[in-house]
Motif scaffolding. Structure first.
Motif, PDB file in Angstrom:
ATOM      1  N   ALA A  48      19.313  59.183  27.706  1.00  9.66           N
ATOM      2  CA  ALA A  48      18.618  59.953  28.936  1.00  9.66           C
ATOM      3  C   ALA A  48      17.881  58.883  29.840  1.00  9.66           C
ATOM      4  O   ALA A  48      18.145  59.010  31.143  1.00  9.66           O
ATOM      5  CB  ALA A  48      17.774  61.094  28.822  1.00  9.66           C
ATOM      6  N   LEU A  49      17.171  57.939  29.248  1.00  9.30           N
ATOM      7  CA  LEU A  49      16.659  56.937  30.227  1.00  9.30           C
ATOM      8  C   LEU A  49      17.292  56.066  30.778  1.00  9.30           C
ATOM      9  O   LEU A  49      17.308  55.562  31.931  1.00  9.30           O
ATOM     10  CB  LEU A  49      15.397  56.173  29.029  1.00  9.30           C
ATOM     11  CG  LEU A  49      14.055  56.995  28.968  1.00  9.30           C
ATOM     12  CD1 LEU A  49      13.250  55.963  27.868  1.00  9.30           C
ATOM     13  CD2 LEU A  49      13.374  57.349  30.234  1.00  9.30           C
ATOM     14  N   VAL A  51      20.628  56.532  31.521  1.00  5.18           N
ATOM     15  CA  VAL A  51      21.661  57.149  32.501  1.00  5.18           C
ATOM     16  C   VAL A  51      20.797  57.639  33.780  1.00  5.18           C
ATOM     17  O   VAL A  51      21.370  57.528  34.700  1.00  5.18           O
ATOM     18  CB  VAL A  51      22.304  58.611  31.763  1.00  5.18           C
ATOM     19  CG1 VAL A  51      22.771  59.442  33.047  1.00  5.18           C
ATOM     20  CG2 VAL A  51      23.267  58.320  30.951  1.00  5.18           C
ATOM     21  N   SER A  52      19.300  58.079  33.555  1.00  2.00           N
ATOM     22  CA  SER A  52      18.713  58.373  34.676  1.00  2.00           C
ATOM     23  C   SER A  52      18.285  56.912  35.529  1.00  2.00           C
ATOM     24  O   SER A  52      18.037  57.011  36.342  1.00  2.00           O
ATOM     25  CB  SER A  52      17.567  58.983  34.284  1.00  2.00           C
ATOM     26  OG  SER A  52      16.724  58.188  33.482  1.00  2.00           O
ATOM     27  N   SER A  54      15.769  54.898  34.684  1.00  2.00           N
ATOM     28  CA  SER A  54      14.369  54.802  34.826  1.00  2.00           C
ATOM     29  C   SER A  54      13.889  53.982  33.675  1.00  2.00           C
ATOM     30  O   SER A  54      12.834  53.731  33.349  1.00  2.00           O
ATOM     31  CB  SER A  54      13.595  56.100  34.687  1.00  2.00           C
ATOM     32  OG  SER A  54      13.983  56.591  33.627  1.00  2.00           O
TER      33      SER A  54
END
Length: 82
Positions: A48-49, A51-52, A54
């Motif tokens: 998730a980090l 893909v986002s 960030s």
């Protein structure tokens, strides 16, 4: 004639494991359970980090998650191997 009383037992049959051994077995099993499932879940948080986008802003968090995943893999390695 026997002088042994039918109401007396010689020594109680003790189980093969003591309370401390049972507690240790429970603690190790619980740690392996938590480690195994954490090792499965943590990569999704890392993904998730990534893909986002960030990861650059939250690099220490990503490194911490990576380290936690390695520890979880080590701790949960022997889970459910019977």
């Amino acid at each position: 004639m026997s002088s042994a009383s039918p109401f007396r037992r010689s020594a109680p049959d003790l189980p093969s494991t003591t309370g401390v051994q049972r507690l240790r077995t429970l603690a190790v099993g619980s740690a392996q359970f938590a480690g195994f499932w954490s090792a499965i879940a943590l990569p999704f948080a890392m993904l998730a980090l990534i893909v986002s986008g960030s990861v650059a802003q939250q690099a220490p968090l990503f490194v911490w998650l990576l380290f936690a995943n390695v520890v979880a893999l080590r701790v949960g390695h022997g889970y459910n191997q019977n």
